[in-house]
Design a protein around this motif. Structure first.
Motif, PDB file in Angstrom:
ATOM      1  N   VAL A   6       7.905 -10.879  -6.794  1.00 52.17           N
ATOM      2  CA  VAL A   6       7.365  -9.982  -7.487  1.00 52.17           C
ATOM      3  C   VAL A   6       6.848  -8.934  -6.822  1.00 52.17           C
ATOM      4  CG1 VAL A   6       6.259  -9.478  -9.746  1.00 52.17           C
ATOM      5  CG2 VAL A   6       7.521 -11.495  -9.693  1.00 52.17           C
ATOM      6  N   LEU A   7       7.177  -7.717  -7.054  1.00 49.65           N
ATOM      7  CA  LEU A   7       6.335  -6.709  -6.010  1.00 49.65           C
ATOM      8  C   LEU A   7       5.768  -5.710  -6.942  1.00 49.65           C
ATOM      9  CD1 LEU A   7       5.988  -4.745  -3.338  1.00 49.65           C
ATOM     10  CD2 LEU A   7       8.363  -3.985  -4.222  1.00 49.65           C
ATOM     11  N   LYS A   8       4.422  -5.166  -6.388  1.00 50.09           N
ATOM     12  CA  LYS A   8       3.734  -4.248  -7.020  1.00 50.09           C
ATOM     13  C   LYS A   8       3.507  -3.232  -5.954  1.00 50.09           C
ATOM     14  CE  LYS A   8      -0.579  -3.119  -7.302  1.00 50.09           C
ATOM     15  NZ  LYS A   8      -0.815  -1.479  -7.597  1.00 50.09           N
ATOM     16  N   PRO A   9       4.306  -2.191  -5.894  1.00 48.67           N
ATOM     17  CA  PRO A   9       3.883  -1.241  -4.905  1.00 48.67           C
ATOM     18  C   PRO A   9       2.830  -0.444  -5.363  1.00 48.67           C
ATOM     19  CG  PRO A   9       5.730  -0.421  -6.336  1.00 48.67           C
ATOM     20  CD  PRO A   9       5.520  -1.873  -6.819  1.00 48.67           C
ATOM     21  N   ASP A  10       2.350   0.485  -4.541  1.00 45.39           N
ATOM     22  CA  ASP A  10       1.042   1.372  -4.683  1.00 45.39           C
ATOM     23  C   ASP A  10       1.525   2.175  -5.862  1.00 45.39           C
ATOM     24  OD1 ASP A  10      -1.852   2.230  -3.867  1.00 45.39           O
ATOM     25  OD2 ASP A  10      -0.690   3.992  -4.537  1.00 45.39           O
ATOM     26  N   SER A  11       0.764   2.350  -6.966  1.00 49.05           N
ATOM     27  CA  SER A  11       1.181   3.483  -7.813  1.00 49.05           C
ATOM     28  C   SER A  11       1.460   4.837  -7.399  1.00 49.05           C
ATOM     29  CB  SER A  11       0.140   3.394  -9.105  1.00 49.05           C
ATOM     30  OG  SER A  11      -1.229   3.776  -8.789  1.00 49.05           O
ATOM     31  N   GLN A  12       1.073   5.239  -6.302  1.00 48.22           N
ATOM     32  CA  GLN A  12       1.356   6.478  -5.928  1.00 48.22           C
ATOM     33  C   GLN A  12       2.749   6.648  -5.297  1.00 48.22           C
ATOM     34  OE1 GLN A  12       0.224   9.633  -5.827  1.00 48.22           O
ATOM     35  NE2 GLN A  12       1.682  10.434  -4.155  1.00 48.22           N
ATOM     36  N   THR A  13       3.106   5.568  -4.936  1.00 51.62           N
ATOM     37  CA  THR A  13       4.639   5.537  -4.019  1.00 51.62           C
ATOM     38  C   THR A  13       5.756   4.599  -4.623  1.00 51.62           C
ATOM     39  OG1 THR A  13       3.781   3.917  -2.843  1.00 51.62           O
ATOM     40  CG2 THR A  13       3.545   5.979  -1.917  1.00 51.62           C
ATOM     41  N   PRO A  14       5.720   4.406  -6.082  1.00 48.53           N
ATOM     42  CA  PRO A  14       6.753   3.564  -6.600  1.00 48.53           C
ATOM     43  C   PRO A  14       8.226   3.769  -6.360  1.00 48.53           C
ATOM     44  CG  PRO A  14       5.902   4.718  -8.357  1.00 48.53           C
ATOM     45  CD  PRO A  14       5.187   5.240  -7.246  1.00 48.53           C
ATOM     46  N   LEU A  15       8.681   5.099  -6.396  1.00 46.25           N
ATOM     47  CA  LEU A  15      10.078   5.381  -6.139  1.00 46.25           C
ATOM     48  C   LEU A  15      10.738   4.954  -4.899  1.00 46.25           C
ATOM     49  CD1 LEU A  15      10.089   9.085  -7.544  1.00 46.25           C
ATOM     50  CD2 LEU A  15      11.003   6.956  -8.653  1.00 46.25           C
ATOM     51  N   THR A  16       9.830   4.964  -3.924  1.00 48.03           N
ATOM     52  CA  THR A  16      10.476   4.529  -2.428  1.00 48.03           C
ATOM     53  C   THR A  16      10.735   3.046  -2.640  1.00 48.03           C
ATOM     54  OG1 THR A  16       9.141   6.085  -1.190  1.00 48.03           O
ATOM     55  CG2 THR A  16       9.916   4.066  -0.172  1.00 48.03           C
ATOM     56  N   ALA A  17       9.864   2.095  -3.096  1.00 43.49           N
ATOM     57  CA  ALA A  17      10.034   0.997  -3.265  1.00 43.49           C
ATOM     58  C   ALA A  17      10.961   0.530  -4.276  1.00 43.49           C
ATOM     59  CB  ALA A  17       8.899  -0.089  -3.869  1.00 43.49           C
ATOM     60  N   LEU A  18      11.282   1.271  -5.079  1.00 43.93           N
ATOM     61  CA  LEU A  18      12.240   1.039  -6.192  1.00 43.93           C
ATOM     62  C   LEU A  18      13.802   1.225  -5.763  1.00 43.93           C
ATOM     63  CD1 LEU A  18      10.516   2.530  -9.501  1.00 43.93           C
ATOM     64  CD2 LEU A  18      11.541   0.038  -9.153  1.00 43.93           C
ATOM     65  N   ARG A  19      13.998   2.365  -4.905  1.00 42.53           N
ATOM     66  CA  ARG A  19      15.244   2.795  -4.346  1.00 42.53           C
ATOM     67  C   ARG A  19      15.451   1.581  -3.304  1.00 42.53           C
ATOM     68  NH1 ARG A  19      20.204   3.096  -4.194  1.00 42.53           N
ATOM     69  NH2 ARG A  19      20.883   4.523  -2.886  1.00 42.53           N
ATOM     70  N   ALA A  20      14.542   1.150  -2.522  1.00 41.34           N
ATOM     71  CA  ALA A  20      14.873   0.129  -1.342  1.00 41.34           C
ATOM     72  C   ALA A  20      15.141  -1.071  -2.097  1.00 41.34           C
ATOM     73  CB  ALA A  20      13.404  -0.224  -0.523  1.00 41.34           C
ATOM     74  N   VAL A  21      14.582  -1.542  -3.149  1.00 44.18           N
ATOM     75  CA  VAL A  21      14.945  -2.723  -4.114  1.00 44.18           C
ATOM     76  C   VAL A  21      16.351  -2.748  -4.635  1.00 44.18           C
ATOM     77  CG1 VAL A  21      14.441  -4.481  -5.778  1.00 44.18           C
ATOM     78  CG2 VAL A  21      12.601  -3.540  -4.567  1.00 44.18           C
ATOM     79  N   PRO A  34       0.644  -0.969  -0.120  1.00 38.33           N
ATOM     80  CA  PRO A  34       0.058   0.013   0.090  1.00 38.33           C
ATOM     81  C   PRO A  34       0.876   1.232   0.022  1.00 38.33           C
ATOM     82  CG  PRO A  34       0.394  -0.729   2.229  1.00 38.33           C
ATOM     83  CD  PRO A  34       1.023  -1.946   1.423  1.00 38.33           C
ATOM     84  N   TRP A  35       0.162   2.282  -0.307  1.00 42.38           N
ATOM     85  CA  TRP A  35       0.720   3.690  -0.298  1.00 42.38           C
ATOM     86  C   TRP A  35       1.230   4.150   1.123  1.00 42.38           C
ATOM     87  CZ3 TRP A  35      -2.433   6.605   2.856  1.00 42.38           C
ATOM     88  CH2 TRP A  35      -3.720   6.489   2.633  1.00 42.38           C
ATOM     89  N   ASN A  36       0.534   3.833   2.392  1.00 42.11           N
ATOM     90  CA  ASN A  36       0.758   4.223   3.545  1.00 42.11           C
ATOM     91  C   ASN A  36       2.005   3.914   4.134  1.00 42.11           C
ATOM     92  OD1 ASN A  36      -0.371   1.601   3.930  1.00 42.11           O
ATOM     93  ND2 ASN A  36      -1.215   2.492   5.874  1.00 42.11           N
ATOM     94  N   TYR A  37       2.497   2.987   4.080  1.00 38.15           N
ATOM     95  CA  TYR A  37       3.826   2.468   4.469  1.00 38.15           C
ATOM     96  C   TYR A  37       4.598   2.104   3.237  1.00 38.15           C
ATOM     97  CZ  TYR A  37       3.650   3.189   9.317  1.00 38.15           C
ATOM     98  OH  TYR A  37       3.586   3.944  10.603  1.00 38.15           O
ATOM     99  N   PRO A  38       4.916   3.055   2.331  1.00 38.49           N
ATOM    100  CA  PRO A  38       5.578   2.742   1.038  1.00 38.49           C
ATOM    101  C   PRO A  38       7.019   1.998   1.147  1.00 38.49           C
ATOM    102  CG  PRO A  38       5.750   5.136   1.415  1.00 38.49           C
ATOM    103  CD  PRO A  38       4.906   4.686   2.594  1.00 38.49           C
ATOM    104  N   LEU A  39       7.811   2.422   2.297  1.00 44.51           N
ATOM    105  CA  LEU A  39       8.869   1.644   2.514  1.00 44.51           C
ATOM    106  C   LEU A  39       8.769   0.226   3.286  1.00 44.51           C
ATOM    107  CD1 LEU A  39      12.058   1.319   2.205  1.00 44.51           C
ATOM    108  CD2 LEU A  39      12.177   2.700   4.333  1.00 44.51           C
ATOM    109  N   THR A  40       8.276   0.458   4.437  1.00 49.57           N
ATOM    110  CA  THR A  40       8.373  -1.005   5.225  1.00 49.57           C
ATOM    111  C   THR A  40       7.329  -2.069   4.635  1.00 49.57           C
ATOM    112  OG1 THR A  40       8.251  -1.782   7.278  1.00 49.57           O
ATOM    113  CG2 THR A  40       6.530  -0.341   6.807  1.00 49.57           C
ATOM    114  N   MET A  41       6.137  -1.752   4.036  1.00 45.79           N
ATOM    115  CA  MET A  41       4.956  -2.607   3.449  1.00 45.79           C
ATOM    116  C   MET A  41       5.904  -3.133   2.365  1.00 45.79           C
ATOM    117  SD  MET A  41       2.707  -3.117   5.810  1.00 45.79           S
ATOM    118  CE  MET A  41       3.876  -2.869   7.181  1.00 45.79           C
ATOM    119  N   ALA A  42       6.371  -2.418   1.422  1.00 44.78           N
ATOM    120  CA  ALA A  42       6.999  -2.883   0.295  1.00 44.78           C
ATOM    121  C   ALA A  42       8.239  -3.886   0.431  1.00 44.78           C
ATOM    122  CB  ALA A  42       7.641  -1.812  -0.480  1.00 44.78           C
ATOM    123  N   MET A  43       8.905  -3.843   1.684  1.00 45.87           N
ATOM    124  CA  MET A  43       9.939  -4.612   1.697  1.00 45.87           C
ATOM    125  C   MET A  43       9.969  -5.506   2.937  1.00 45.87           C
ATOM    126  SD  MET A  43      11.706  -3.495  -0.679  1.00 45.87           S
ATOM    127  CE  MET A  43      13.102  -4.483  -0.201  1.00 45.87           C
TER     128      MET A  43
END
Length: 530
Positions: free
Chosen positions: A192-207, A169-178
């Motif tokens: 295979v991760l689908k972050p929320d489309s509002q917060t993809p950059l956070t997930a991409l940098r973490a990955v 989800p978007w509300n915890y874009p780092l911890t819920m993605a990782m």
């Protein structure tokens, strides 16, 4: 709320003026996506300004990502557990080393305050370290009791599921993605991760940092797009799905996973209660309630939306609580002194406004807040405290997911427990008392997957050795602890029989064998065997 303060952005900390919006950085991160279906522009909720134009994934992109992840997983599962754990320990350090970048991205994409964005960095580091240190204990082969002492050797091993799909989800874009994916790859799966489309950059940098730590690139892939297209394709092709979001969508995910007979863990909605008992430290409870209700703008699945306060201290608590609420610093600024930032979207702002307006129109009293703050930014809403909320009001038992909390008196603790347990949800709860033993006894009577005593949510959230998840309509399965990693493996039993078979032998008839077995079972019982 004239006492609330608007803080100007600190240019040295403002991510809109930092590397985070450097288009070369954006292009680099976008290059990590498997996406060929056009583009979408994301916007900073605190300012409404565009952040990045990022490529979108098609259903075919998702299938291709899962296919390559599956190929990589076949070799990845053969990597030693020690080597996998070492990658997580390196990741722990990289996340802390790059904490300022990650916090900037969380602020930029979610609008939350810096102090709450840092919680995400800490949680990801804690998760990586916990599972790396516990890897052998949680995933190593285990000896089990065999049917017969000496004659039967039994053991249990853990086989990775394959490819795990994570919809975050978007509300915890780092911890819920990782944090859900780290134990999955440690267990030998690909993600295979689908972050929320509002917060993809956070997930991409973490990955990207996870690749730097040594994880093979195809072992964790990121796709970007809407839920029905991209999320649906994930569920239809992976071996396990992990979803965090609304109860309504969670039911749809569960149905789709059930049709394929794959496992799913779902952390869903909540209407979380906090009980302030008559012996609570009023000022400590008031300070804790502010954090529990308004951190991240109340946009936490585990945040408090209902406060039940004992008659004996109700007036003192309300005075202390409102004094703190009215002094909260609400701002689009990015410094450490901001207490609450923006809501995430226009839809979220409309929901919060509708809940408060409905309650006010039906007789509730607004003790603090109660209105949007467009002077601060397009999606700001004041921290709001209501009293006199009744069942006919929409906010009574529906999740608001915003900076709104309702106050209720109670005269005895059994009444408070009963009221706290009302409704369809059971995600998180909180109990405040000077007597920890008494608090734990009351906590055990609450229908909630996590209960914090003298804390709102952080004690269970940060204690990675404990499971976290919901009861009733708040979800299925658990993250964290042993449950958080065993969900990604299939237990396999291997038993070796020695000397004699578990069948008639040495000329015994079936009837004689049954008598011998009966005697053996009685003896084993007397010997205390399980």
């Amino acid at each position: 709320m004239s006492e609330q303060t608007s803080i100007p952005a600190d240019p040295e900390l403002d991510p809109t003026a930092s590397w985070a919006t450097d288009q070369s950085v954006v292009r680099r991160l976008a290059g990590l996506l498997r996406a060929t279906a056009g583009t979408r522009t994301t916007y900073a909720p605190a300012t409404g300004q565009p952040v990045a134009e990022l490529p979108l994934s098609s259903a075919d992109d998702v299938v291709a990502a899962i296919r390559s992840a599956r190929r990589t997983q076949r070799s990845w599962k053969g990597t030693s557990l020690a080597d996998r754990a070492a990658i997580l320990l390196r990741y722990h350090d990289l996340v802390l080393d790059h904490r300022h970048e990650l916090v900037d991205l969380v602020i930029l994409e979610s609008g939350k305050a810096r102090k709450q964005a840092f919680e995400e960095v800490a949680h990801v580091a804690l998760t990586a370290r916990y599972y790396a240190r516990k890897a052998t204990e949680l995933l190593g082969p285990q000896r089990k009791l065999g049917m017969f002492p000496v004659l039967t050797r039994a053991e249990q091993r853990f086989v990775p599921k394959g490819v795990v799909g994570i919809i975050s989800p978007w509300n915890y874009p780092l911890t819920m993605a990782m944090s859900d994916g780290l134990p999955a790859v440690l267990a030998g799966n690909a993600v295979v991760l689908k972050p929320d489309s509002q917060t993809p950059l956070t997930a991409l940098r973490a990955v990207e940092l996870l690749y730097e730590a040594g994880l093979p690139r195809d072992a964790w892939q990121v796709v970007n797009g809407d839920g029905p297209t991209v999320g649906g394709a994930i569920i239809q092709n992976v071996d396990y799905v992990c979803f965090t979001g609304s109860t309504k969508t969670g039911r749809l995910v569960a149905r789709q996973a059930g049709e394929r007979l794959i496992g799913a863990s779902l952390e869903l909605g909540g209407k979380n209660p906090m009980l302030v008992l008559r012996d609570a430290d009023v000022h400590r409870a008031a300070e804790g309630a502010v954090r529990a209700c308004f951190n991240s703008g109340g946009q936490l699945c585990v945040s408090m939306e209902r406060l039940y306060v004992a008659d004996q201290i109700y007036d003192a608590f309300v005075t202390a609580f409102l004094d703190r609420v009215k002094k909260l610093k609400v701002s689009a600024g990015t410094g450490w002194d901001v207490d609450m930032g923006s809501l995430i979207s226009k839809a979220q702002l409309e929901t919060v406004s509708r809940h408060v307006d409905d309650a006010r129109d039906k007789g509730a009293v607004v003790l603090a807040g109660g209105k949007a703050r467009p002077d601060l930014g397009p999606l700001f809403y004041e921290p709001t405290v209501l009293s006199g909320v009744t069942p006919e009001m929409v906010c009574f038992d529906n999740e608001t997911f915003g900076p709104v909390v309702s106050l209720y008196r109670f005269s005895d603790e059994s009444e408070a427990i009963e009221r706290a347990n009302e409704g369809e949800y059971g995600l998180n709860a909180s109990v405040w008392t000077r007597d920890g033993r008494r608090g734990r006894a009351i906590a055990a009577q609450l229908v909630a997957g996590t209960v914090n005593v003298n804390e709102g949510y952080a004690a269970t959230f940060g204690s990675i050795d404990t499971p976290m998840g919901g009861m009733r309509s708040s979800g299925l399965g658990r993250r964290q602890g042993v449950e958080g990693i065993r969900r990604y493996v299939d237990p396999q039993a291997i038993a070796t029989q020695r000397v004699v078979p578990i069948a008639p032998s040495h000329g015994l008839s079936d009837q004689a064998y049954a008598e011998v077995m009966t005697t053996a079972l009685r003896v084993l019982k007397k010997l205390g065997r399980a």
